[in-house]
Design a protein around this motif. Structure first.
Motif, short mmCIF file in Angstrom:
data_model
loop_
_atom_site.label_atom_id
_atom_site.label_comp_id
_atom_site.label_asym_id
_atom_site.label_seq_id
_atom_site.Cartn_x
_atom_site.Cartn_y
_atom_site.Cartn_z
N TYR A 352 -58.48 67.87 104.63
CA TYR A 352 -57.98 69.23 104.85
C TYR A 352 -57.30 69.72 103.57
O TYR A 352 -56.71 68.95 102.82
N THR A 353 -57.41 71.03 103.33
CA THR A 353 -56.93 71.63 102.10
C THR A 353 -56.06 72.82 102.43
O THR A 353 -56.44 73.66 103.26
N PRO A 354 -54.87 72.94 101.82
CA PRO A 354 -54.03 74.11 102.09
C PRO A 354 -54.67 75.39 101.58
O PRO A 354 -55.40 75.40 100.58
N MET A 355 -54.42 76.48 102.27
CA MET A 355 -55.03 77.77 101.94
C MET A 355 -54.33 78.40 100.74
O MET A 355 -53.09 78.38 100.64
N ASN A 356 -55.14 78.93 99.81
CA ASN A 356 -54.64 79.65 98.64
C ASN A 356 -53.64 78.83 97.84
O ASN A 356 -52.62 79.32 97.36
N ASN A 357 -53.94 77.52 97.70
CA ASN A 357 -53.09 76.61 96.92
C ASN A 357 -51.65 76.57 97.42
O ASN A 357 -50.73 76.27 96.66
N MET A 358 -51.47 76.87 98.69
CA MET A 358 -50.14 76.77 99.28
C MET A 358 -49.85 75.32 99.62
O MET A 358 -50.73 74.47 99.64
N ALA A 359 -48.59 75.03 99.91
CA ALA A 359 -48.18 73.68 100.28
C ALA A 359 -47.93 73.63 101.79
O ALA A 359 -47.40 74.57 102.38
N TYR A 360 -48.32 72.52 102.40
CA TYR A 360 -48.05 72.35 103.81
C TYR A 360 -46.56 72.14 104.05
O TYR A 360 -45.83 71.61 103.21
N THR A 361 -46.10 72.56 105.24
CA THR A 361 -44.74 72.27 105.64
C THR A 361 -44.66 70.82 106.09
O THR A 361 -45.39 70.41 106.99
N PRO A 362 -43.79 70.02 105.48
CA PRO A 362 -43.74 68.60 105.85
C PRO A 362 -43.28 68.40 107.30
O PRO A 362 -42.75 69.31 107.95
N VAL A 363 -43.49 67.19 107.78
CA VAL A 363 -43.10 66.84 109.13
C VAL A 363 -41.58 66.94 109.28
O VAL A 363 -40.83 66.65 108.36
N ARG A 364 -41.15 67.36 110.46
CA ARG A 364 -39.73 67.46 110.77
C ARG A 364 -39.44 66.67 112.05
O ARG A 364 -40.20 66.75 113.01
N VAL A 365 -38.37 65.91 112.04
CA VAL A 365 -37.99 65.08 113.19
C VAL A 365 -36.95 65.84 113.99
O VAL A 365 -35.82 66.06 113.53
N SER A 366 -37.34 66.27 115.22
CA SER A 366 -36.42 67.05 116.06
C SER A 366 -36.94 67.10 117.47
O SER A 366 -38.15 67.00 117.71
N GLU A 367 -36.04 67.25 118.43
CA GLU A 367 -36.39 67.50 119.82
C GLU A 367 -36.27 68.98 120.17
O GLU A 367 -36.68 69.39 121.26
N LYS A 368 -35.72 69.78 119.27
CA LYS A 368 -35.39 71.16 119.57
C LYS A 368 -36.38 72.11 118.89
O LYS A 368 -36.05 72.83 117.94
N TRP A 369 -37.61 72.09 119.39
CA TRP A 369 -38.61 73.03 118.91
C TRP A 369 -38.64 74.31 119.75
O TRP A 369 -39.25 75.30 119.34
N ILE A 370 -38.01 74.29 120.90
CA ILE A 370 -37.96 75.46 121.78
C ILE A 370 -36.58 75.51 122.42
O ILE A 370 -35.93 74.48 122.63
N GLY A 371 -36.11 76.74 122.68
CA GLY A 371 -34.77 76.92 123.21
C GLY A 371 -34.58 76.34 124.60
O GLY A 371 -35.55 76.07 125.32
#
Length: 698
Positions: A352-371
């Motif tokens: 997989y390749t990022p679009m327009n030479n953008m960088a992917y958002t790295p993984v984040r460790v959390s349980e709070k993805w939704i309110g």
């Protein structure tokens, strides 16, 4: 002590002609070796063979085989240069110039760019090893388990069981953050357990279920022989664990914890969906299992950990035969479940390749993805306009930061303000794998990849070719219309209310027409940074999952055409009494006279700009013509028709003026057009739907 070392790149894969002053290294043979001394190059030499024009380097220093200067035009102690005019003339006599090889020297044919090239040999060997490893032919045994751990780059250690049975051992397969303990006696596994180095509540609560999956992969089933127990399933599950283990960084990042955090948020969203479904008056009285199926197929999916024999997080979003009363989220038979497997992958990958030479958002460790309330209490106007359902309260967790490693801390020469010496984000991304892969159009694939900031590797195949591959050896022109034919038998029960138990068999000759081929794409995996990106693509995935099921049920052979009829014939044969040849012939003719006429069904597929099917079949004294549209979410909408009556128009909508009354010759009540569409959603089979229409309206 001397250590082995590899020659520099400039000396690898070179021929003697590239080192004029050096003695050639003997080789077994070359494509141009000559076991006998020949005269000067001539097209009239004996049998003009490539092997007769050049000597093998292994024979070059042999006195008996050494050519004279008068025959070869070179001194006996000097290597032949195949870039010379003499060699070029020889190659021309052989016709090799016609192959476009006239500009190549012998060093190019045998050396750096040929099989002797070390990098090429290594690549080929890696491919061979991969094929052998993927063969899944290893049986469960002490040695195979140890080899598997080594293959996955995991540590393994054997321990004797004190006070246990004879030859009872324990194999511990360990990574950086997890370990698998396997108890085995005489190559028969009796115990398997997963454990993690550090206690993490959201991870540990799923350990028991994962251990059950691993034990089931290795243990013998009742009456199963050890010779038939393979490592196939265990290898796949251990590989998933090893992938997350290798990407984890201690301290700072545990990929198992990151995936478990996404599960916690998705399962809270699923529980909220169930609460809303219980409040729906149209679903009052429905059992809990059925509400889960509704949430799976119509809401935000159903997250599960370590389900269907696979380790990891699965977000189920579609279920075949979902509307049948017997279907549950745990039904594990021929009712295929469509899911997204959630894991992690390296941030820099060729897949997989990022679009327009953008960088992917790295993984984040959390349980709070939704309110905590799931739904936003004060949505903005932009949220209301863009939302197709309830406005969810998605949150953005903080970035996960890795502390500097000990190597960087102890390395000299790094200043405190050097970016390499400070904390950094992980080089890991969340990875969604579609199970099974979903076939969509390229335009839809771009829409799915866009929120994930991924540049897809576009395919050159059309949608219909991906859905129905071209048979090997068949001619195909993607610019021309395509036609696919399939004859099948449909079992019907028109008199089930009167006690009918044996089906009436109907024969359908289905023909699929594709007049406008559209490029397609197979969705296999995509990186993502937030679970909301997966939720947003669920309606489109359901649309094409239902379309794929509809086409597959109507045009792909699923096995024996009529297992019930075959079973019945076998039974009648076993219970038959002695009969004459005349009796057998009379019985055969009576059965042949009962065979119904074949129903010709023509279906035209259009997938761009909207997904539609035109269904044409004989109906009464005319031809039925129905246009249906498969909408996002897997819903069926009847765009137009000419067989459903005026009563249907008033009660359900749908075009088709001039249709005959539904009950003019029909049986039972009149159905609305929306109800006819819902019946197709239930049947998931065009032929069965047609027979139901004919049963009710003819």
């Amino acid at each position: 002590m001397s250590t082995p070392m590899r020659h520099g790149p400039s000396q690898q894969g070179r021929t003697p002609s590239q080192h004029p002053g050096a003695a050639p290294t003997p080789q077994a043979s070359t494509p141009f070796s000559n076991p006998q001394t020949q005269a000067a190059f001539s097209p009239h030499g004996p049998r003009s063979s490539p092997q007769q024009f050049k000597k093998s380097p292994a024979a070059k220093n042999s006195p008996a085989m050494a050519p004279s200067a008068s025959t070869m035009g070179h001194s006996a102690n000097q290597p032949v240069n195949f870039d010379s005019p003499t060699a070029a003339a020889a190659l021309g006599a052989l016709g090799i110039n016609d192959l476009g090889l006239d500009a190549l020297s012998m060093g190019g044919l045998v050396g750096g760019t040929g099989r002797a090239d070390e990098d090429d040999r290594k690549r080929r060997m890696d491919e061979v090893v991969k094929i052998l490893m993927d063969a899944n032919s290893a049986r469960v045994s002490n040695d195979s388990l140890e080899r598997l751990a080594k293959q996955l780059d995991l540590d393994s250690i054997w321990e004797d069981v004190i006070g246990g049975e004879k030859n009872a051992k324990t194999l511990i397969i360990a990574g950086s953050v997890m370990s698998v303990e396997i108890g085995i006696t005489e190559h028969i596994v009796n115990h398997a357990a997963l454990a993690f180095n550090e206690p993490i509540a959201i991870v540990d609560k799923h350990v028991d279920r994962a251990s059950e999956v691993l034990k089931r992969d290795l243990s013998l089933a009742p009456n199963q022989s050890p010779l038939t127990k393979y490592l196939t399933q265990f290898k796949a599950n251990l590989k998933r664990l090893a992938t997350l283990d290798k990407l984890s960084v201690s301290p700072g990042l545990n990929c198992h914890e990151a995936v478990a955090g996404i599960y916690e948020s998705l399962v809270r969203l699923h529980r909220w969906d169930l609460e809303k479904l219980r409040e729906d008056p149209s679903l009052s009285g429905q059992p809990e299992d059925k509400l889960k199926v509704y949430a799976l197929c119509t809401r935000h999916g159903y997250p599960q950990m370590h389900t269907r024999g696979q380790i990891g997080l699965s977000l189920d979003y579609w279920k075949d035969k979902r509307k049948l009363p017997s279907t549950t989220v745990d039904t594990d038979d021929d009712r295929k479940t469509w899911a997204i497997k959630i894991g992690c992958g390296p941030i820099n990958s060729m897949d997989y390749t990022p679009m327009n030479n953008m960088a992917y958002t790295p993984v984040r460790v959390s349980e709070k993805w939704i309110g905590p309330d799931i739904e936003k209490s004060d949505p903005t106007n932009e949220d209301i306009i863009s939302a197709t359902g309830p406005v969810l309260d998605w949150l953005e967790p903080e970035n996960t930061i890795l502390p500097p490693t000990e190597e960087l801390k102890s390395e000299e020469g790094l200043e405190h303000d050097n970016p390499m010496s400070g904390p950094k984000t992980p080089e890991v991304v969340f990875l969604a794998t579609f199970d099974p892969p979903v076939i969509v159009t390229q335009a839809v694939a771009m829409d799915i990849y866009k929120p994930c900031a991924t540049e897809p590797h576009l395919s050159s195949a059309t949608f219909d070719v991906l859905q129905f591959p071209i048979p090997e050896g068949s001619a195909y022109d993607p610019s021309e219309p395509r036609m696919i034919e399939h004859t099948r038998t449909v079992a019907t029960f028109p008199g089930v209310k009167e006690g009918q138990t044996e089906p009436d068999l109907k024969t359908h000759m289905n023909t699929l027409h594709i007049y406008k081929p559209v490029y397609g794409q197979i969705l296999r995996e995509v990186p993502f940074s937030h679970p909301k990106e997966l939720v947003q693509m669920l309606p489109t995935l359901r649309q094409y999952a239902f379309l794929s099921t509809l086409l597959s049920n109507s045009f792909k052979r699923q096995g024996p055409s009529d297992p019930k009829a075959t079973k019945g014939n076998d039974k009648s044969k076993d219970n038959s009494v002695a009969s004459t040849i005349g009796d057998d012939f009379s019985r055969f003719m009576s059965q042949a006279s009962k065979q119904p006429a074949t129903t010709a069904v023509d279906i035209t597929l259009t997938v761009h700009p909207v997904t539609r099917l035109q269904i044409v079949f004989p109906f009464r004294s005319k031809t039925a013509n129905i246009h249906i549209e498969v909408q996002p979410g897997g819903r069926v909408h009847i765009v137009s028709h000419n067989i459903f009556g005026d009563a249907d128009e008033r009660n359900g909508g749908g075009g088709g003026g001039g249709a005959e009354s539904a009950n003019s010759k029909g049986k039972g009540k009149s159905y609305t057009v929306a109800q006819w569409a819902a019946m197709l959603e239930t049947a998931e089979d065009i032929s069965c739907w047609i027979e139901w229409i004919k049963c009710k309206l003819e």
